[in-house]
Design a protein around this motif. Structure first.
Motif, PDB file in Angstrom:
ATOM      1  N   LYS A 228     -17.805  47.241  -9.488  1.00 23.01           N
ATOM      2  CA  LYS A 228     -18.080  46.723 -10.826  1.00 23.01           C
ATOM      3  C   LYS A 228     -19.517  46.264 -11.009  1.00 23.01           C
ATOM      4  N   SER A 229     -20.350  46.367  -9.971  1.00 22.29           N
ATOM      5  CA  SER A 229     -21.747  45.934 -10.072  1.00 22.29           C
ATOM      6  C   SER A 229     -22.492  46.751 -11.134  1.00 22.29           C
ATOM      7  N   ILE A 230     -23.424  46.092 -11.800  1.00 16.20           N
ATOM      8  CA  ILE A 230     -24.275  46.741 -12.806  1.00 16.20           C
ATOM      9  C   ILE A 230     -25.725  46.567 -12.367  1.00 16.20           C
ATOM     10  N   VAL A 231     -26.469  47.674 -12.281  1.00 16.19           N
ATOM     11  CA  VAL A 231     -27.858  47.640 -11.849  1.00 16.19           C
ATOM     12  C   VAL A 231     -28.743  48.058 -13.019  1.00 16.19           C
ATOM     13  N   VAL A 232     -29.676  47.177 -13.418  1.00 20.17           N
ATOM     14  CA  VAL A 232     -30.581  47.454 -14.538  1.00 20.17           C
ATOM     15  C   VAL A 232     -32.007  47.437 -14.005  1.00 20.17           C
ATOM     16  N   VAL A 233     -32.728  48.546 -14.190  1.00 15.81           N
ATOM     17  CA  VAL A 233     -34.106  48.666 -13.716  1.00 15.81           C
ATOM     18  C   VAL A 233     -35.063  48.272 -14.839  1.00 15.81           C
ATOM     19  N   ASN A 234     -36.022  47.396 -14.502  1.00 20.03           N
ATOM     20  CA  ASN A 234     -37.030  46.908 -15.454  1.00 20.03           C
ATOM     21  C   ASN A 234     -36.410  46.458 -16.777  1.00 20.03           C
ATOM     22  N   PRO A 235     -35.482  45.495 -16.727  1.00 21.33           N
ATOM     23  CA  PRO A 235     -34.847  45.031 -17.962  1.00 21.33           C
ATOM     24  C   PRO A 235     -35.843  44.310 -18.871  1.00 21.33           C
ATOM     25  N   GLU A 236     -35.606  44.411 -20.174  1.00 21.45           N
ATOM     26  CA  GLU A 236     -36.470  43.725 -21.147  1.00 21.45           C
ATOM     27  C   GLU A 236     -35.911  42.329 -21.405  1.00 21.45           C
ATOM     28  N   THR A 237     -36.040  41.457 -20.436  1.00 18.08           N
ATOM     29  CA  THR A 237     -35.529  40.092 -20.561  1.00 18.08           C
ATOM     30  C   THR A 237     -36.639  39.103 -20.227  1.00 18.08           C
ATOM     31  N   PRO A 238     -36.524  37.859 -20.702  1.00 20.64           N
ATOM     32  CA  PRO A 238     -37.536  36.855 -20.367  1.00 20.64           C
ATOM     33  C   PRO A 238     -37.659  36.628 -18.865  1.00 20.64           C
ATOM     34  N   GLU A 239     -36.521  36.661 -18.155  1.00 17.07           N
ATOM     35  CA  GLU A 239     -36.560  36.442 -16.707  1.00 17.07           C
ATOM     36  C   GLU A 239     -37.347  37.541 -16.005  1.00 17.07           C
ATOM     37  N   ALA A 240     -37.166  38.784 -16.453  1.00 17.02           N
ATOM     38  CA  ALA A 240     -37.874  39.910 -15.846  1.00 17.02           C
ATOM     39  C   ALA A 240     -39.368  39.836 -16.131  1.00 17.02           C
ATOM     40  N   LYS A 241     -39.727  39.469 -17.363  1.00 12.85           N
ATOM     41  CA  LYS A 241     -41.146  39.365 -17.716  1.00 12.85           C
ATOM     42  C   LYS A 241     -41.826  38.244 -16.935  1.00 12.85           C
ATOM     43  N   LYS A 242     -41.124  37.123 -16.750  1.00 14.40           N
ATOM     44  CA  LYS A 242     -41.676  36.011 -15.978  1.00 14.40           C
ATOM     45  C   LYS A 242     -41.860  36.411 -14.514  1.00 14.40           C
ATOM     46  N   LEU A 243     -40.873  37.115 -13.967  1.00 19.28           N
ATOM     47  CA  LEU A 243     -40.950  37.547 -12.578  1.00 19.28           C
ATOM     48  C   LEU A 243     -42.081  38.554 -12.387  1.00 19.28           C
ATOM     49  N   ARG A 244     -42.230  39.488 -13.318  1.00 24.97           N
ATOM     50  CA  ARG A 244     -43.308  40.472 -13.238  1.00 24.97           C
ATOM     51  C   ARG A 244     -44.667  39.796 -13.288  1.00 24.97           C
ATOM     52  N   SER A 245     -44.805  38.801 -14.169  1.00 27.87           N
ATOM     53  CA  SER A 245     -46.076  38.071 -14.280  1.00 27.87           C
ATOM     54  C   SER A 245     -46.403  37.357 -12.975  1.00 27.87           C
ATOM     55  N   TRP A 246     -45.387  36.705 -12.386  1.00 28.24           N
ATOM     56  CA  TRP A 246     -45.611  35.997 -11.105  1.00 28.24           C
ATOM     57  C   TRP A 246     -46.014  36.972 -10.013  1.00 28.24           C
ATOM     58  N   TYR A 247     -45.328  38.107  -9.939  1.00 25.98           N
ATOM     59  CA  TYR A 247     -45.603  39.045  -8.856  1.00 25.98           C
ATOM     60  C   TYR A 247     -46.995  39.650  -8.994  1.00 25.98           C
ATOM     61  N   ASP A 248     -47.380  40.044 -10.208  1.00 24.63           N
ATOM     62  CA  ASP A 248     -48.680  40.674 -10.413  1.00 24.63           C
ATOM     63  C   ASP A 248     -49.827  39.701 -10.176  1.00 24.63           C
ATOM     64  N   SER A 249     -49.599  38.411 -10.521  1.00 21.92           N
ATOM     65  CA  SER A 249     -50.687  37.433 -10.393  1.00 21.92           C
ATOM     66  C   SER A 249     -50.815  36.856  -8.990  1.00 21.92           C
ATOM     67  N   GLU A 250     -49.688  36.639  -8.301  1.00 23.68           N
ATOM     68  CA  GLU A 250     -49.777  36.030  -6.969  1.00 23.68           C
ATOM     69  C   GLU A 250     -48.729  36.528  -5.973  1.00 23.68           C
ATOM     70  N   GLY A 251     -47.580  36.954  -6.455  1.00 19.10           N
ATOM     71  CA  GLY A 251     -46.495  37.305  -5.546  1.00 19.10           C
ATOM     72  C   GLY A 251     -46.809  38.428  -4.586  1.00 19.10           C
ATOM     73  N   LYS A 252     -47.537  39.464  -5.072  1.00 24.29           N
ATOM     74  CA  LYS A 252     -47.809  40.622  -4.214  1.00 24.29           C
ATOM     75  C   LYS A 252     -48.734  40.290  -3.054  1.00 24.29           C
ATOM     76  N   ASP A 253     -49.471  39.176  -3.177  1.00 24.41           N
ATOM     77  CA  ASP A 253     -50.375  38.761  -2.096  1.00 24.41           C
ATOM     78  C   ASP A 253     -49.834  37.565  -1.322  1.00 24.41           C
ATOM     79  N   THR A 254     -48.583  37.159  -1.619  1.00 18.43           N
ATOM     80  CA  THR A 254     -47.973  35.996  -0.982  1.00 18.43           C
ATOM     81  C   THR A 254     -47.163  36.418   0.234  1.00 18.43           C
ATOM     82  N   SER A 255     -47.162  35.574   1.243  1.00 17.88           N
ATOM     83  CA  SER A 255     -46.328  35.831   2.416  1.00 17.88           C
ATOM     84  C   SER A 255     -44.869  35.557   2.057  1.00 17.88           C
ATOM     85  N   LEU A 256     -44.026  36.567   2.205  1.00 19.91           N
ATOM     86  CA  LEU A 256     -42.609  36.452   1.852  1.00 19.91           C
ATOM     87  C   LEU A 256     -41.764  36.417   3.117  1.00 19.91           C
TER      88      LEU A 256
END
Length: 454
Positions: A228-256
């Motif tokens: 029953k799982s639903i997988v949505v790629v690049n959803p147009e939601t506030p949570e997705a936009k916030k996450l994308r902004s974080w990743y592009d600005s600092e997340g991609k260079d952060t130690s995970l």
């Protein structure tokens, strides 16, 4: 002249309503199952229904209703439904976010929607941050997660032990703003369809939102998609936009760091860190309203101060699915979950222990895996000790050996009603031994915080 129907949104329904009609899409359909209990034999199946607002409810049908509607309900189709009944959902077994569940009987009306505009329900998510997944490990509750895709594996073929069937599997690793990553296993069509889509675009680090994931303890903590799982790629939601902004600005260079690597083997069954959300027992017991809206989780350091020896400490369980079994007619045991007789069964702990710390004491519920760590043996082994001694001395000694040993506990707090009185239910979700080096570091940090606050 076309008949105008008054359609009720699912969110408006309750058990005390009169006539209502809903317009819903079938978003999940279960298999027809047979059962046998003291009242006889029968069949049952259920569907998950979603309206255009994205609200969901589970509808269950038994016997005549099950046979009447099983072929009628088809995945993805839209129906008008009326003359059903509602009751408060059993939170232990519910699979959708709704306070109520629906039952349809043979007199219920189910009409497929034809020649009218239908709808695609909005998928509603209730995201859990990756670093807060710990309390859900091996639980019944499914979770929703959103993350930036870090890697996608090729498709693998996995042979299932239960039926020897080979199914495709693909693992994706996602990260979020908690700077943690987690592996999500996609199976079947999820692996070959959306999994391939994610592989093709993995160099662009897409955002993926996934609804209804099971949380397991593989490599400390991992997620697995279900049918029953639903997988949505690049959803147009506030949570997705916030996450994308974080990743592009600092997340991609952060130690995970992988969330599973932060869990010790002794505490993988439900802990994030045993030093997160640490409170005293009195903090829980002196706040009776805790957990009223939804379960809350804390960590405590306490001693098992008493284990009542004459309580019902275990139940007879199916060796396949761990559900409770009953004695079958003639010999052996009947499992309702597996719908079969077995010659043998196992014992699994379900007990209550008293725990104490410097602030007070409380009774905590504890289940099999955690109880085994506390007692130091399986329920079968403890039962053997109890049976071997006529006076039960070895059994009593084993219980006493488990007392006054310090443990770190991760607990959940929920309300429950007993004899018309509301009380707290505190349940142990994870147990870990005290690591005194880490404990000392934690205490020093707490002392430093106290000094700074003065």
């Amino acid at each position: 002249m076309a008949m105008t129907r008054r359609i009720h949104p699912l969110v408006s329904l309750n058990p005390y309503q009169g006539n209502w009609t809903i317009k819903v899409r079938v978003t999940s359909k279960g298999n027809m199952r047979t059962y046998k209990n003291a009242r006889g034999e029968g069949c049952v199946f259920n569907v998950e229904l979603t309206d255009e607002d994205g609200t969901q409810i589970q509808a269950t049908m038994f016997n005549e209703a099950a046979r009447k509607f099983f072929d009628k309900f088809q995945m993805g189709k839209v129906y008008y439904i009326s003359k059903g009944t509602l009751k408060v959902a059993n939170k232990q077994f519910k699979t959708v976010q709704n306070d109520y569940e629906m039952t349809l009987n043979e007199n219920s009306q189910v009409e497929e929607v034809n020649n009218e505009p239908t709808f695609i329900p909005e998928t509603k998510f209730n995201f859990v941050p990756i670093d807060e997944l710990g309390p859900y490990v091996n639980g019944r509750e499914l979770v929703d997660v959103i993350g930036v895709v870090q890697s996608v594996s090729p498709t693998m073929s996995i042979r299932r032990k239960i039926n020897n069937e080979t199914v495709p599997k693909r693992d994706i690793t996602v990260a979020d703003e908690t700077k943690k990553t987690v592996v999500v296993s996609l199976w079947g069509d999820h692996a070959t369809n959306v999994g391939q889509e994610l592989l093709d675009m993995s160099d662009k680090s897409p955002v993926v939102a996934i609804k209804s994931l099971k949380v397991g303890d593989f490599q400390g903590l991992s997620l697995s998609a279900v049918s029953k799982s639903i997988v949505v790629v690049n959803p147009e939601t506030p949570e997705a936009k916030k996450l994308r902004s974080w990743y592009d600005s600092e997340g991609k260079d952060t130690s995970l760091a992988a969330i599973g690597s932060g869990l010790s083997p002794s505490s993988k069954n439900g802990a994030k860190s045993m030093y997160t959300d640490r409170v005293s027992l009195s903090h829980i017991t002196s706040n009776p309203s805790l957990g009223e809206d939804k379960p809350v989780f804390f960590c405590i350091k306490a001693y098992i101060s008493y284990i009542k020896p004459d309580q019902a400490m275990w139940y007879r369980a199916c060796k396949t699915c761990n559900k409770k079994v009953t004695e079958a007619v003639g010999s052996g045991y009947w499992c309702e979950g597996c719908q079969k007789n077995e010659e043998d069964c196992s014992l699994r702990y379900i007990m209550v222990v008293k725990v104490s710390d410097a602030s007070g004491e409380a009774y905590l519920s504890v289940f099999n895996e955690q109880a085994e760590k506390i007692i130091g043996c399986s329920a079968d082994e403890l039962n053997d000790l109890k049976s071997q001694d006529g006076d039960g001395s070895s059994y009593q000694v084993k219980l006493k050996e488990a007392t006054w040993v310090p443990h770190l506990f991760r607990v959940s707090v929920t309300p429950h009603e007993y004899n018309n009185e509301k009380k707290q239910r505190i349940t142990i979700r994870a147990v870990a031994a005290v690591d005194y080096a880490t404990e000392s570091k934690y205490l020093i940090e707490e002392i430093s915080k106290m000094k700074l606050s003065k």
